[in-house]
Design an enzyme around this catalytic site. Structure first.
Site, mmCIF file in Angstrom:
data_model
loop_
_atom_site.group_PDB
_atom_site.id
_atom_site.type_symbol
_atom_site.label_atom_id
_atom_site.label_comp_id
_atom_site.label_asym_id
_atom_site.label_seq_id
_atom_site.Cartn_x
_atom_site.Cartn_y
_atom_site.Cartn_z
ATOM 1 C CG HIS A 71 -0.269 -0.247 2.519
ATOM 2 N ND1 HIS A 71 0.058 -1.514 2.926
ATOM 3 C CD2 HIS A 71 0.143 0.585 3.497
ATOM 4 C CE1 HIS A 71 0.630 -1.470 4.117
ATOM 5 N NE2 HIS A 71 0.714 -0.193 4.482
ATOM 6 C CG HIS B 153 1.136 5.029 4.261
ATOM 7 N ND1 HIS B 153 0.267 4.912 5.324
ATOM 8 C CD2 HIS B 153 1.894 3.914 4.278
ATOM 9 C CE1 HIS B 153 0.509 3.762 5.962
ATOM 10 N NE2 HIS B 153 1.488 3.142 5.344
HETATM 11 P P1 AMP Z 1 1.770 0.049 7.401
HETATM 12 O O1 AMP Z 1 2.312 0.254 8.792
HETATM 13 O O2 AMP Z 1 2.587 0.751 6.345
HETATM 14 O O3 AMP Z 1 1.537 -1.404 7.098
HETATM 15 O O4 AMP Z 1 0.379 0.789 7.377
HETATM 16 C C1 AMP Z 1 -0.842 0.137 7.614
HETATM 17 C C2 AMP Z 1 -1.908 1.207 7.661
HETATM 18 O O5 AMP Z 1 -3.160 0.580 7.517
HETATM 19 C C3 AMP Z 1 -1.931 1.991 8.975
HETATM 20 O O6 AMP Z 1 -1.762 3.368 8.690
HETATM 21 C C4 AMP Z 1 -3.312 1.669 9.534
HETATM 22 O O7 AMP Z 1 -3.893 2.775 10.195
HETATM 23 C C5 AMP Z 1 -4.087 1.283 8.291
HETATM 24 N N1 AMP Z 1 -5.219 0.388 8.502
HETATM 25 C C6 AMP Z 1 -5.197 -0.815 9.142
HETATM 26 N N2 AMP Z 1 -6.427 -1.387 9.112
HETATM 27 C C7 AMP Z 1 -7.222 -0.541 8.420
HETATM 28 C C8 AMP Z 1 -8.599 -0.561 8.038
HETATM 29 N N3 AMP Z 1 -9.415 -1.584 8.355
HETATM 30 N N4 AMP Z 1 -9.087 0.494 7.338
HETATM 31 C C9 AMP Z 1 -8.298 1.518 7.010
HETATM 32 N N5 AMP Z 1 -6.987 1.599 7.325
HETATM 33 C C10 AMP Z 1 -6.457 0.588 8.024
#
Ligand code: AMP
Ligand code: ZN
Length: 137
Positions: free
Chosen positions: A99, A101
């Site tokens: 993903h 950001h």
């Molecule tokens: P990372 O640490 O780069 O893997 O980022 C994962 C991101 O996913 C974090 O910023 C979380 O806040 C976000 N996240 C996790 N679960 C969800 C969800 N169900 N809906 C939206 N964002 C999510």
């Protein structure tokens, strides 16, 4: 991937606030925003890391991130945007579905990344590390 939370969002099995969707990517609001308006761009096919993701999909992810960044600037009045993409637990990746950001930034928003630059012992150490990387390009 049946146990992947982002695959479940793609399958509409769990809710998300969607911003954009096409054949290749889905964009939704991060539920734990660094700054309000923080969005995530994901591919509709599951890949864990950038190293496994086809170049054509990376193009889709990043061109979409550019569109979202533009919309955050024009729609939210963001003064800047951070684009981040973590790979592996060591890099802070919590959700193992690649993903991007897209984080809107505002002058004085109070967020700091706490960059902590280090130094090499000497130029030789830096050159040797560069060589190890270059050998695999
Ligand atoms: P990372 O640490 O780069 O893997 O980022 C994962 C991101 O996913 C974090 O910023 C979380 O806040 C976000 N996240 C996790 N679960 C969800 C969800 N169900 N809906 C939206 N964002 C999510
Ligand atoms: Zn997934």
């Amino acid at each position: 991937m049946s146990d992947c939370i982002f695959c479940k969002i793609i399958a509409k099995e769990i809710p998300a606030t969607l911003l954009y969707e096409d054949d290749y990517v889905l964009v939704f609001m991060d539920s734990g925003p660094i700054i309000k308006g923080h969005a995530l761009v994901i591919p509709k096919h599951h890949y864990d890391l950038i190293t496994e993701t086809p170049d054509a999909i990376l193009v889709q992810l990043h061109s979409t991130a550019k569109r979202i960044a533009t919309a955050q600037m024009n729609g939210l009045g963001a003064d800047g945007v951070n684009i981040m993409q973590n790979n592996g637990a060591a890099a802070g990746q919590e959700v193992p579905h690649i993903h991007v950001h897209v984080i809107p930034r505002f002058i004085g928003d109070g967020h700091h990344w706490n960059w902590n630059p280090r130094t090499y012992d000497d130029l030789d150490e830096r050159a040797k590390l560069a060589e190890k990387i270059k050998n695999h390009l």
